[in-house]
Design a protein around this motif. Sequence first.
Motif, PDB file in Angstrom:
ATOM      1  N   ALA A  43      37.625  40.065  39.909  1.00 55.22           N
ATOM      2  CA  ALA A  43      36.234  41.143  40.363  1.00 55.22           C
ATOM      3  C   ALA A  43      36.100  42.222  39.773  1.00 55.22           C
ATOM      4  CB  ALA A  43      36.311  41.361  41.848  1.00 55.22           C
ATOM      5  N   LEU A  44      37.123  42.793  38.963  1.00 60.08           N
ATOM      6  CA  LEU A  44      36.945  43.895  38.017  1.00 60.08           C
ATOM      7  C   LEU A  44      36.055  43.772  36.810  1.00 60.08           C
ATOM      8  CD1 LEU A  44      40.779  45.214  38.067  1.00 60.08           C
ATOM      9  CD2 LEU A  44      38.835  45.964  39.339  1.00 60.08           C
ATOM     10  N   GLY A  45      35.869  42.463  36.575  1.00 62.54           N
ATOM     11  CA  GLY A  45      34.802  42.253  35.459  1.00 62.54           C
ATOM     12  C   GLY A  45      35.169  42.370  34.261  1.00 62.54           C
ATOM     13  N   GLN A  46      36.543  42.490  33.882  1.00 60.74           N
ATOM     14  CA  GLN A  46      37.198  42.858  32.483  1.00 60.74           C
ATOM     15  C   GLN A  46      37.439  41.521  31.871  1.00 60.74           C
ATOM     16  OE1 GLN A  46      37.323  46.066  31.536  1.00 60.74           O
ATOM     17  NE2 GLN A  46      36.369  45.823  33.491  1.00 60.74           N
ATOM     18  N   TRP A  47      37.443  40.351  32.282  1.00 62.64           N
ATOM     19  CA  TRP A  47      37.580  38.944  31.623  1.00 62.64           C
ATOM     20  C   TRP A  47      36.913  37.981  32.545  1.00 62.64           C
ATOM     21  CZ3 TRP A  47      41.936  41.788  33.779  1.00 62.64           C
ATOM     22  CH2 TRP A  47      42.557  41.334  34.865  1.00 62.64           C
ATOM     23  N   ALA A  83      46.574  44.074  28.392  1.00 68.52           N
ATOM     24  CA  ALA A  83      45.784  43.698  27.243  1.00 68.52           C
ATOM     25  C   ALA A  83      44.476  44.217  27.373  1.00 68.52           C
ATOM     26  CB  ALA A  83      45.586  42.128  27.247  1.00 68.52           C
ATOM     27  N   LYS A  84      43.803  44.102  28.501  1.00 64.72           N
ATOM     28  CA  LYS A  84      42.483  44.888  28.603  1.00 64.72           C
ATOM     29  C   LYS A  84      42.339  46.332  29.173  1.00 64.72           C
ATOM     30  CE  LYS A  84      40.643  40.836  27.980  1.00 64.72           C
ATOM     31  NZ  LYS A  84      39.599  40.475  26.695  1.00 64.72           N
ATOM     32  N   GLY A  85      43.628  46.892  29.039  1.00 65.34           N
ATOM     33  CA  GLY A  85      43.642  48.460  29.387  1.00 65.34           C
ATOM     34  C   GLY A  85      43.413  48.744  30.739  1.00 65.34           C
ATOM     35  N   VAL A  86      43.815  47.696  31.745  1.00 66.13           N
ATOM     36  CA  VAL A  86      43.671  48.000  33.087  1.00 66.13           C
ATOM     37  C   VAL A  86      44.906  48.867  33.732  1.00 66.13           C
ATOM     38  CG1 VAL A  86      43.200  47.200  35.373  1.00 66.13           C
ATOM     39  CG2 VAL A  86      41.906  45.977  33.457  1.00 66.13           C
ATOM     40  N   LEU A  87      45.958  48.497  33.177  1.00 62.64           N
ATOM     41  CA  LEU A  87      46.950  49.065  33.378  1.00 62.64           C
ATOM     42  C   LEU A  87      47.690  49.082  32.202  1.00 62.64           C
ATOM     43  CD1 LEU A  87      48.455  47.203  36.813  1.00 62.64           C
ATOM     44  CD2 LEU A  87      47.257  49.494  36.455  1.00 62.64           C
ATOM     45  N   GLN A 102      39.361  53.899  36.501  1.00 63.65           N
ATOM     46  CA  GLN A 102      38.181  53.874  36.232  1.00 63.65           C
ATOM     47  C   GLN A 102      37.251  52.730  36.678  1.00 63.65           C
ATOM     48  OE1 GLN A 102      37.516  54.443  32.019  1.00 63.65           O
ATOM     49  NE2 GLN A 102      38.185  56.660  32.024  1.00 63.65           N
ATOM     50  N   LEU A 103      38.296  51.864  37.329  1.00 63.17           N
ATOM     51  CA  LEU A 103      37.381  50.463  37.793  1.00 63.17           C
ATOM     52  C   LEU A 103      37.568  50.676  39.097  1.00 63.17           C
ATOM     53  CD1 LEU A 103      39.093  47.982  35.456  1.00 63.17           C
ATOM     54  CD2 LEU A 103      36.880  49.096  35.163  1.00 63.17           C
ATOM     55  N   ALA A 104      37.768  51.610  40.031  1.00 64.28           N
ATOM     56  CA  ALA A 104      37.982  51.707  41.456  1.00 64.28           C
ATOM     57  C   ALA A 104      36.857  51.268  42.261  1.00 64.28           C
ATOM     58  CB  ALA A 104      38.464  53.226  41.893  1.00 64.28           C
ATOM     59  N   GLU A 105      35.715  51.698  41.577  1.00 63.65           N
ATOM     60  CA  GLU A 105      34.314  51.561  42.559  1.00 63.65           C
ATOM     61  C   GLU A 105      34.054  49.883  42.494  1.00 63.65           C
ATOM     62  OE1 GLU A 105      33.342  51.876  38.010  1.00 63.65           O
ATOM     63  OE2 GLU A 105      34.516  52.748  39.686  1.00 63.65           O
TER      64      GLU A 105
END
Length: 225
Positions: A43-47, A83-87, A102-105
């Motif tokens: 749901a974070l929308g990174q992939w 790989a996507k820089g989330v962590l 930055q993806l908290a919302e």
Amino acid sequence: MSRIHDMGGRFGDGKVEVDAPDAPVFAEDWHARALAVTLACGALGQWNLDTSRHAREKLSPRDYTRFSYYEKWMAGLADLLVAKGVLTREELTKGHADGPSQLAERCLVAENVPSALSKGGPVDRPSDVAAKFAPGDRVTTRARARNTLVDGGHTRLPTYAQGATGTILRLHGAHVFPDSNAHGLGEAPEPIYAVVFDAAELFGAPERVGDEVILDLWQSYLSPA
């Protein structure tokens, strides 16, 4: 070169065990949590779905063969998050983030889960690519089951079906093309067909003569027989 996940039709792996009708949905409690974490991170929308499938396919052969189903999910997810820089890898090791994300919302909160799941993840799309085949047409799959856009990339054409000839059963419409979508090259929707193959065409020595296998295959994988 091939990846370890593409093992359909291989000798020596034993019988496929099917769960009893009354078996629990999750064999262990942590399996449900693995599914929940995977959906929440998606749901974070990174992939997208195809990217996540490819992440599991890229696991090392040693890990892929020793991991259980949901262990593969978690390993692929961990790789994607880094790989996507989330962590960072260090944050994963510590078990907590170094600060607010930055993806908290985009966090998938509990009250929104039912509506999110009910929407599903439809992949049918309008397409400018015209359908080349119709039910009853004989077609042959690509000679090599590989991604022609990205070397070593994701594809939904299994090795056991490469270079095989079958018959178009039906046209499903146009769907997102995974070979492109998995690698950030766009959805590139194209027609997808249900193609029926004689099991002997795919495996040479089927368990029962006359068995058939139906595969959903994108138009790019097919040519006239």
